[in-house]
Design an enzyme around this catalytic site. Structure first.
Site, PDB file in Angstrom:
ATOM      1  N   ALA A  27       0.831  -1.213   0.000  1.00  0.00           N
ATOM      2  CA  ALA A  27       0.000   0.000   0.000  1.00  0.00           C
ATOM      3  C   ALA A  27       0.856   1.250   0.000  1.00  0.00           C
ATOM      4  O   ALA A  27       0.559   2.224  -0.696  1.00  0.00           O
ATOM      5  CB  ALA A  27      -0.937  -0.014   1.210  1.00  0.00           C
ATOM      6  N   HIS A 128      13.692   5.505   7.430  1.00  0.00           N
ATOM      7  CA  HIS A 128      12.727   6.464   7.963  1.00  0.00           C
ATOM      8  C   HIS A 128      12.210   6.072   9.332  1.00  0.00           C
ATOM      9  O   HIS A 128      11.669   6.906  10.053  1.00  0.00           O
ATOM     10  CB  HIS A 128      11.558   6.658   6.990  1.00  0.00           C
ATOM     11  CG  HIS A 128      10.669   5.466   6.831  1.00  0.00           C
ATOM     12  ND1 HIS A 128      11.070   4.305   6.211  1.00  0.00           N
ATOM     13  CD2 HIS A 128       9.381   5.252   7.209  1.00  0.00           C
ATOM     14  CE1 HIS A 128      10.077   3.435   6.203  1.00  0.00           C
ATOM     15  NE2 HIS A 128       9.040   3.978   6.810  1.00  0.00           N
ATOM     16  N   GLU A 162      11.188  -5.179  15.057  1.00  0.00           N
ATOM     17  CA  GLU A 162      10.099  -4.275  14.702  1.00  0.00           C
ATOM     18  C   GLU A 162       8.909  -4.377  15.651  1.00  0.00           C
ATOM     19  O   GLU A 162       7.789  -4.027  15.317  1.00  0.00           O
ATOM     20  CB  GLU A 162       9.696  -4.500  13.241  1.00  0.00           C
ATOM     21  CG  GLU A 162      10.902  -4.351  12.316  1.00  0.00           C
ATOM     22  CD  GLU A 162      10.662  -3.553  11.057  1.00  0.00           C
ATOM     23  OE1 GLU A 162       9.500  -3.404  10.671  1.00  0.00           O
ATOM     24  OE2 GLU A 162      11.658  -3.092  10.451  1.00  0.00           O
ATOM     25  N   ARG A 194      12.074  -8.455   8.187  1.00  0.00           N
ATOM     26  CA  ARG A 194      12.408  -7.354   9.093  1.00  0.00           C
ATOM     27  C   ARG A 194      12.653  -7.790  10.529  1.00  0.00           C
ATOM     28  O   ARG A 194      13.310  -7.085  11.286  1.00  0.00           O
ATOM     29  CB  ARG A 194      11.286  -6.315   9.055  1.00  0.00           C
ATOM     30  CG  ARG A 194      11.082  -5.724   7.669  1.00  0.00           C
ATOM     31  CD  ARG A 194      10.145  -4.545   7.738  1.00  0.00           C
ATOM     32  NE  ARG A 194       9.832  -4.019   6.429  1.00  0.00           N
ATOM     33  CZ  ARG A 194       9.045  -2.973   6.228  1.00  0.00           C
ATOM     34  NH1 ARG A 194       8.494  -2.354   7.255  1.00  0.00           N
ATOM     35  NH2 ARG A 194       8.797  -2.544   5.018  1.00  0.00           N
ATOM     36  N   HIS A 229       4.971  -7.593   8.104  1.00  0.00           N
ATOM     37  CA  HIS A 229       4.946  -7.941   9.518  1.00  0.00           C
ATOM     38  C   HIS A 229       3.991  -9.113   9.721  1.00  0.00           C
ATOM     39  O   HIS A 229       3.021  -9.269   8.969  1.00  0.00           O
ATOM     40  CB  HIS A 229       4.464  -6.760  10.379  1.00  0.00           C
ATOM     41  CG  HIS A 229       5.414  -5.616  10.427  1.00  0.00           C
ATOM     42  ND1 HIS A 229       5.006  -4.303  10.327  1.00  0.00           N
ATOM     43  CD2 HIS A 229       6.766  -5.565  10.576  1.00  0.00           C
ATOM     44  CE1 HIS A 229       6.057  -3.502  10.406  1.00  0.00           C
ATOM     45  NE2 HIS A 229       7.128  -4.241  10.560  1.00  0.00           N
ATOM     46  N   CYS A 346      -2.053  -1.944  13.414  1.00  0.00           N
ATOM     47  CA  CYS A 346      -0.774  -1.229  13.307  1.00  0.00           C
ATOM     48  C   CYS A 346      -0.755  -0.007  14.207  1.00  0.00           C
ATOM     49  O   CYS A 346       0.292   0.386  14.720  1.00  0.00           O
ATOM     50  CB  CYS A 346      -0.534  -0.773  11.868  1.00  0.00           C
ATOM     51  SG  CYS A 346       0.123  -2.034  10.770  1.00  0.00           S
TER      52      CYS A 346
END
Length: 417
Positions: A27, A128, A162, A194, A229, A346
């Site tokens: 997305a 980021h 994460e 990740r 994730h 999230c």
């Protein structure tokens, strides 16, 4: 001690924009360059918090981080006005709104020392996000300053971590001892895995979990399909694991361990033949909040995209009609977050603890949400064009907006962090 689950949502920050910075997040990549609506995004997030309050749940929040990330820019020898546009975009990301990546949490019933442990995520895989942990840790240490908690710094950055997005807890109830599942990645086609198993094992040791920790590999097929994730393909609550058929690389030993160690364990598995990985990821069915309501029934708080995806809506309807583990489904509009790759789950970090041990400034009620909505309406930009992230006017507006919300919550300790 009265342990309940508190969902701490990230207040969506005034720099919310679509820069497409997250490799593997479909997305995010699809909407790169689109015009964002920070004000609408934050108001949607506040309404999600309000909806959970009205379900009878305890609700908390975390604040937006300083943007631009001036300290990080200084470390790379530049400023927001002088930086290369790609560096500027990494310094202006509002991704800390996804509080599921803030930390990993182990409640007191699971830990050897009887404290609730939190380890801030290092998020080292994506530039980021890699600078978020400093400001996140400042908020965690303030919100959970009580001796009931142990707050840990990040796992060394050689090991990618994460946070709670790759961690699930199963127990008969929030206040009883449980089993914690750490889901790690190995590879995922063109996308990086990740969560490293070394990070997960380090956190389990820091949290003094002993044999209460289980480690399971995420499906390579799921990662390659865009499940960056674990919480994009699986979520747990109480004794229930809600998962896609293709969530795990080798699910048999995981399910056997949960069945043996979690009283009343129940698997709610969605077959790939009924909901494909593509539809699950597009709709974020599993990035919903699976919650226990005060009456004891289990509810699923889904993004509206679930109602708009035919295969997902059909599965939800069949499950509700079957009187399965999930007895209620609520749909919430978080489209601005969804467009950047983050659903209802999230946006929140789950912490099972006694609310009396939490700094009350981080807990919300209707009146506080009204006050925050007024601040957002007055100070958040209505739109951001990603090509204008280095506008002096925009930067000044974003800085002023964050200070306004800090002032509204009397959290002046966070002015510089």
């Amino acid at each position: 001690m009265s342990i309940v689950e508190i969902n701490f949502d990230g207040l969506i920050g005034p720099s919310h924009n679509y820069a497409g910075l997250s490799l593997g997040n479909l997305a995010s990549a699809k909407n790169a360059g689109h015009i964002s609506q920070p004000r609408a995004a934050a108001l949607q997030g506040l309404e999600k918090m309000r909806a959970n309050l009205h379900l009878g749940l305890t609700q908390g929040l975390f604040l937006p981080q300083p943007r631009p990330a001036d300290a990080w820019l200084a470390e790379v020898g530049t400023t927001i006005m002088e930086a290369d546009p790609a560096i500027a975009a990494n310094a202006m990301s509002a991704s800390s709104m996804w509080a599921a990546n803030a930390a990993t949490v182990s409640p007191a019933p699971d830990t050897a020392d009887g404290k609730c442990h939190l380890t801030v995520a290092n998020l080292r895989t994506m530039p980021h996000r890699s600078h978020e942990w400093v400001a996140t840790l400042a908020q965690l240490r303030l919100a959970f300053a009580s001796s009931a908690f142990a707050v840990h710094g990040p796992v060394p950055p050689a090991f990618g971590d994460e946070g709670a997005a790759n961690h699930m807890r199963l127990a008969p109830s929030h206040g009883e001892a449980g089993v914690e599942v750490f889901v790690y990645g190995v590879s995922g086609g063109p996308f990086p895995a990740r969560q490293h198993v070394e990070a997960s094992k380090a956190i389990a040791r820091l949290h003094q979990l002993g044999d209460r920790a289980i480690f399971a590999a995420q499906s390579e097929e799921a990662i390659a399909a865009g499940a960056f994730h674990n919480d994009v393909v699986a979520v747990a609550n109480g004794p229930v694991l809600f998962a896609h058929e293709k969530a795990f690389e080798d699910k048999a030993p995981l399910l056997a361990a949960l069945d043996a160690r979690v009283p009343g364990f129940e698997l709610v598995e969605v077959p790939d033949a009924e909901v494909s990985l593509a539809d699950a990821i597009k709709s974020y069915l599993f990035n919903s909040q699976l919650l226990t309501l005060p009456g004891g029934e289990m509810a699923l708080v889904c993004p509206t995209e679930c109602a708009e995806t035919p295969s997902v809506k059909a599965w939800i309807d069949r499950h509700l009609a079957s009187n399965g583990a999930i007895r209620r489904v609520e749909f919430v509009d978080v489209r601005q977050s969804m467009a950047n790759g983050g659903g209802p789950a999230c946006l929140r970090l789950r912490v099972q603890c006694d609310p009396a041990d939490v700094d009350p400034r981080f807990l919300v009620d209707d009146a506080k949400l009204d006050r925050l909505a007024a601040v957002v309406g007055a100070h958040w930009p209505e739109e951001i064009d990603g090509r204008e992230l280095q506008s002096e006017t925009l930067v000044a507006t974003i800085r002023k907006a964050r200070l306004a919300v800090i002032d509204a919550l009397n959290l002046n300790e966070l002015t510089s962090s």
